[in-house]
Design a protein around this motif. Structure first.
Motif, PDB file in Angstrom:
ATOM      1  N   PHE A  20      -6.619  -1.341  -2.370  1.00  0.00           N
ATOM      2  CA  PHE A  20      -6.861  -0.885  -0.993  1.00  0.00           C
ATOM      3  C   PHE A  20      -8.004   0.137  -0.991  1.00  0.00           C
ATOM      4  N   ARG A  57       0.871   4.180  -2.829  1.00  0.00           N
ATOM      5  CA  ARG A  57       0.655   5.588  -2.474  1.00  0.00           C
ATOM      6  C   ARG A  57       1.804   6.445  -2.990  1.00  0.00           C
ATOM      7  N   ASP A 109      -8.308   2.754   1.871  1.00  0.00           N
ATOM      8  CA  ASP A 109      -7.157   3.589   2.218  1.00  0.00           C
ATOM      9  C   ASP A 109      -7.621   5.021   2.502  1.00  0.00           C
ATOM     10  N   LEU A 121      -4.111   1.930  -6.580  1.00  0.00           N
ATOM     11  CA  LEU A 121      -4.202   1.974  -5.116  1.00  0.00           C
ATOM     12  C   LEU A 121      -5.623   1.683  -4.654  1.00  0.00           C
ATOM     13  N   ASP A 135       0.824  -1.210   0.000  1.00  0.00           N
ATOM     14  CA  ASP A 135       0.000   0.000   0.000  1.00  0.00           C
ATOM     15  C   ASP A 135       0.859   1.261   0.000  1.00  0.00           C
TER      16      ASP A 135
END
Length: 290
Positions: free
Chosen positions: A41, A15, A44, A37, A11
């Motif tokens: 995720f 990012r 997130d 991303l 992750d």
């Protein structure tokens, strides 16, 4: 600055791909990285903020604002959403620098909007200040008719002069601003955070015999002449304003300082009496130094 240069989890890597693209101001790559991303995720907590920054890069930067409400909306979005997200996700200093480029774009889009007294802060000049371009800020102010007699553009020009050339260059304008709008001067001094001026301001607040309100700052230039008479040549460059009592006191003190050097006692007595009649406390402060 990446979100975490030491972490190697999936992750964080994804990012950082978005952040790297944002630093390059590459909207296409940033959106592709954000999609990856979000796909892996979806919960997130940086997704919304990153999307906000990418949307700014995708916006139409070629179109001028049609009116002041459109500019107000853009400024509100940048100030309340974009810059906080940039500082949080890119780091404080890099985020400010990234946002400065956004303010530059908005300033360019606002260039054709005229200055309006009823929405005085909706103008290109303060946006150039947010962008850190002191030269463009000056030029934007200079296009405003009679800018030196209007509090908002006078404030912007004083800020631009200070940032570009330092306190000495800005001091005549700060003097005029004190006479014209003590409240705006107080706000500007807070933003400038100049150590020498702040020291004088604290001493002024502690010792000046006034109402204990922001309006007292109109007398600040006159008081400064008593405290720092060596600044007289700079304050003498201040242009005539509305001939208020604080301005007249400043002019009187400039005359008094000159008469003291000349040894002209008769004129000196007359000017001192005029100063006493204008403000007894200021006169007393002056006499304590003599």
């Amino acid at each position: 600055m990446q979100l975490d240069i030491f972490a190697d989890s999936r992750d964080v890597m994804l990012r950082n791909d978005v952040v790297d693209a944002l630093h390059r101001r590459d909207a296409v790559s940033a959106r592709q990285a954000l999609k990856r991303l979000a796909g892996e995720f979806p919960d997130d907590d940086t997704l919304a903020g990153l999307a906000t920054l990418i949307d700014v890069l995708d916006s139409d930067v070629a179109t001028s604002f049609a009116d002041h409400p459109a500019l107000a909306a853009a400024c509100g979005h940048l100030n309340d959403e974009v810059e906080p997200a940039a500082r949080r996700l890119l780091g404080d200093a890099p985020g400010r620098a990234w946002a400065a480029s956004c303010w530059r774009t908005v300033a360019q889009q606002a260039a054709a909007l005229p200055f309006r007294a009823d929405v005085s802060d909706l103008h290109a000049a303060p946006l150039w200040l947010r962008a850190g371009d002191w030269g463009e800020a000056r030029r934007a102010v200079e296009r405003i008719e009679s800018w030196r007699r209007i509090p908002a553009p006078l404030t912007w020009m004083a800020a631009a002069r200070y940032r570009a050339d330092g306190l000495e260059s800005a001091l005549p304008l700060l003097t005029e601003l004190a006479w014209l709008s003590p409240g705006r001067l107080a706000d500007l001094l807070h933003r400038l955070a100049d150590a020498s001026i702040d020291t004088l301001r604290r001493k002024f607040d502690a010792n000046f015999e006034g109402a204990g309100q922001t309006a007292d700052l109109a007398w600040f230039p006159a008081w400064v002449l008593i405290e720092k008479p060596g600044l007289a040549p700079l304050l003498r460059e201040a242009q005539p304003s509305r001939q208020t009592a604080p301005e007249r006191a400043t002019r009187l003190l400039l005359q008094i300082l000159s008469l003291e050097r000349q040894g002209n006692q008769h004129e000196l007595v007359e000017r001192r009496k005029a100063l006493r009649d204008l403000h007894a406390g200021l006169y007393a402060a002056y006499m304590k130094t003599r």
